[in-house]
Design an enzyme around this catalytic site. Structure first.
Site, mmCIF file in Angstrom:
data_model
loop_
_atom_site.group_PDB
_atom_site.id
_atom_site.type_symbol
_atom_site.label_atom_id
_atom_site.label_comp_id
_atom_site.label_asym_id
_atom_site.label_seq_id
_atom_site.Cartn_x
_atom_site.Cartn_y
_atom_site.Cartn_z
ATOM 1 N N CYS A 111 3.023 6.800 -3.013
ATOM 2 C CA CYS A 111 3.523 5.537 -2.484
ATOM 3 C C CYS A 111 3.114 4.449 -3.463
ATOM 4 O O CYS A 111 1.982 4.472 -3.961
ATOM 5 C CB CYS A 111 2.917 5.279 -1.109
ATOM 6 S SG CYS A 111 3.346 3.664 -0.411
ATOM 7 N N HIS A 153 9.805 7.933 4.760
ATOM 8 C CA HIS A 153 8.706 7.163 4.171
ATOM 9 C C HIS A 153 9.010 5.660 4.231
ATOM 10 O O HIS A 153 8.154 4.859 4.629
ATOM 11 C CB HIS A 153 8.500 7.638 2.721
ATOM 12 C CG HIS A 153 7.383 6.972 2.000
ATOM 13 N ND1 HIS A 153 6.260 7.642 1.564
ATOM 14 C CD2 HIS A 153 7.207 5.679 1.631
ATOM 15 C CE1 HIS A 153 5.442 6.793 0.959
ATOM 16 N NE2 HIS A 153 6.001 5.591 0.984
ATOM 17 N N GLU A 154 10.221 5.290 3.843
ATOM 18 C CA GLU A 154 10.564 3.862 3.783
ATOM 19 C C GLU A 154 10.715 3.258 5.177
ATOM 20 O O GLU A 154 10.257 2.136 5.422
ATOM 21 C CB GLU A 154 11.837 3.650 2.950
ATOM 22 C CG GLU A 154 11.737 4.115 1.501
ATOM 23 C CD GLU A 154 10.525 3.570 0.761
ATOM 24 O OE1 GLU A 154 10.085 2.443 1.072
ATOM 25 O OE2 GLU A 154 9.990 4.275 -0.111
ATOM 26 N N HIS A 157 7.469 2.382 6.658
ATOM 27 C CA HIS A 157 6.912 1.109 6.191
ATOM 28 C C HIS A 157 7.343 -0.053 7.088
ATOM 29 O O HIS A 157 6.588 -1.002 7.296
ATOM 30 C CB HIS A 157 7.357 0.819 4.746
ATOM 31 C CG HIS A 157 6.480 1.428 3.699
ATOM 32 N ND1 HIS A 157 5.139 1.151 3.601
ATOM 33 C CD2 HIS A 157 6.760 2.284 2.691
ATOM 34 C CE1 HIS A 157 4.624 1.828 2.568
ATOM 35 N NE2 HIS A 157 5.585 2.521 2.009
HETATM 36 ZN ZN ZN Z 1 5.400 3.743 0.385
#
Ligand code: ZN
Length: 199
Positions: A111, A153-154, A157
């Site tokens: 990341c 993953h995004e 966030h």
């Molecule tokens: Zn990340």
């Protein structure tokens, strides 16, 4: 072109739930510039995805790109094992993600907000994302493999979740030690090697 500072883990913005964008905001100079700057920042890093909280903006906005040039050092076998294929640049606004399978795939990921670290993170193999693009057009992405990992993953966030929340914590490694000790090993081999010693 402006490169933005990528905030690192520990910054409170990475723990907030990002605000959805009004579609009318997409036409503003501020958001157009933000999208351009996020694209340039992601490419310069380099990374395959960047979410607005990572540059300190608590907004539901993500840029993703996994160009063929990033695959140049990987063998066809490695790419196939990761189900990794090129993904052209695109923008996701207010994404809603649904998991489309019970299959879970574990792999090392990094990341840009965990600069210098990698860790094994289990992710769903297939997901569907409904969102808007930068022009306010509705988009639907159905993704398998590495692209599905990037999407999870995004979108994490935007919900204040970072990869260490989902990692197999004993696999956390610096990028240098990843190359030195783990990059050539299979996931089960890594798990076995780092398992808690019997006392
Ligand atoms: Zn990340």
């Amino acid at each position: 072109m402006a490169l933005l500072e990528i905030v690192q883990v520990g910054d409170p913005v990475l723990r907030q739930r990002a605000r959805p964008l009004e579609l009318a905001e997409l036409a503003t100079d501020r958001i157009k510039k933000l999208v351009d700057d996020m694209r340039d920042t992601m490419r310069a890093a380099p990374g395959v995805g960047l979410a607005a909280p990572q540059i300190g903006q608590s907004l539901q906005l993500v840029v993703i790109e996994d160009p063929p040039a990033y695959h140049a050092k990987m063998t066809p076998e490695e790419l196939a094992a990761r189900e990794r294929e090129a993904v052209p640049f695109h923008v996701l606004v207010n994404p809603v993600l649904t998991v489309r399978t019970t299959d879970v795939v574990a792999a090392f990921e990094g990341c840009l907000s965990f600069n210098g670290f990698s860790m094994i993170v289990p992710r769903a193999r297939k997901v569907r994302v409904e969102a808007y693009d930068e022009n306010g057009e509705r988009v639907v992405k159905v993704a398998t493999g590495w692209y599905a990992r990037i999407l999870q993953h995004e979108v994490d966030h935007l919900n204040g979740i970072v990869c260490c929340d989902r990692m197999e914590s004993r696999t956390l490694t610096t990028t240098a030690n990843f190359s030195k000790h783990w990059s050539q090993k299979g996931i089960s081999e890594v798990r076995e090697a780092v398992a808690l010693p019997e006392s």
